[in-house]
Design an enzyme around this catalytic site. Structure first.
Site, mmCIF file in Angstrom:
data_model
loop_
_atom_site.group_PDB
_atom_site.id
_atom_site.type_symbol
_atom_site.label_atom_id
_atom_site.label_comp_id
_atom_site.label_asym_id
_atom_site.label_seq_id
_atom_site.Cartn_x
_atom_site.Cartn_y
_atom_site.Cartn_z
ATOM 1 N N LEU A 158 0.858 -1.191 0.000
ATOM 2 C CA LEU A 158 0.000 0.000 0.000
ATOM 3 C C LEU A 158 0.897 1.245 0.000
ATOM 4 O O LEU A 158 1.005 1.966 0.979
ATOM 5 C CB LEU A 158 -0.927 -0.027 1.208
ATOM 6 C CG LEU A 158 -2.227 0.758 1.100
ATOM 7 C CD1 LEU A 158 -3.049 0.309 -0.098
ATOM 8 C CD2 LEU A 158 -3.054 0.619 2.350
ATOM 9 N N HIS A 159 1.577 1.459 -1.128
ATOM 10 C CA HIS A 159 2.481 2.604 -1.281
ATOM 11 C C HIS A 159 1.684 3.823 -1.745
ATOM 12 O O HIS A 159 0.457 3.821 -1.670
ATOM 13 C CB HIS A 159 3.615 2.250 -2.258
ATOM 14 C CG HIS A 159 3.125 1.905 -3.628
ATOM 15 N ND1 HIS A 159 3.011 2.827 -4.633
ATOM 16 C CD2 HIS A 159 2.676 0.735 -4.135
ATOM 17 C CE1 HIS A 159 2.514 2.233 -5.717
ATOM 18 N NE2 HIS A 159 2.306 0.962 -5.436
ATOM 19 N N ALA A 160 2.338 4.848 -2.251
ATOM 20 C CA ALA A 160 1.696 6.136 -2.538
ATOM 21 C C ALA A 160 0.484 6.057 -3.466
ATOM 22 O O ALA A 160 -0.570 6.601 -3.134
ATOM 23 C CB ALA A 160 2.726 7.103 -3.114
#
Length: 88
Positions: free
Chosen positions: A14-16
């Site tokens: 769940l990155h940017a």
């Protein structure tokens, strides 16, 4: 209160980009929307909060909605995250 537990399947977690998708989906509702991971819970309407969890791929997260539109909120958030292949 409505709650779902799902697995993050995005290859980099769940990155940017997927966090932005999640925050945008949650922000459309009046209900309080939280996401929890490894005992920490943050407001899902806060990009910094979601990013602070550092959720890697293949992690289990719990999304909780509490408020007047909790039913539609949890359904819409789950639908958007599945459509974007963020959760499985």
């Amino acid at each position: 209160m409505k709650q779902i537990t799902v697995s993050v399947i995005d290859p980099v977690g769940l990155h940017a980009r997927p966090a932005t998708v999640a925050v945008n989906a949650a922000s459309k509702f009046k209900s309080e929307v939280n996401v929890s991971f490894k005992g920490r819970e943050v407001n899902m309407k806060s990009i910094m909060g979601v990013m602070s969890l550092g959720i890697p791929t293949q992690s289990e997260i719990t999304i909780t909605c509490n408020g007047d539109d909790e039913d539609s909120a949890i359904a819409a958030i789950e639908e958007v995250l599945r459509a974007q292949k963020i959760i499985g």
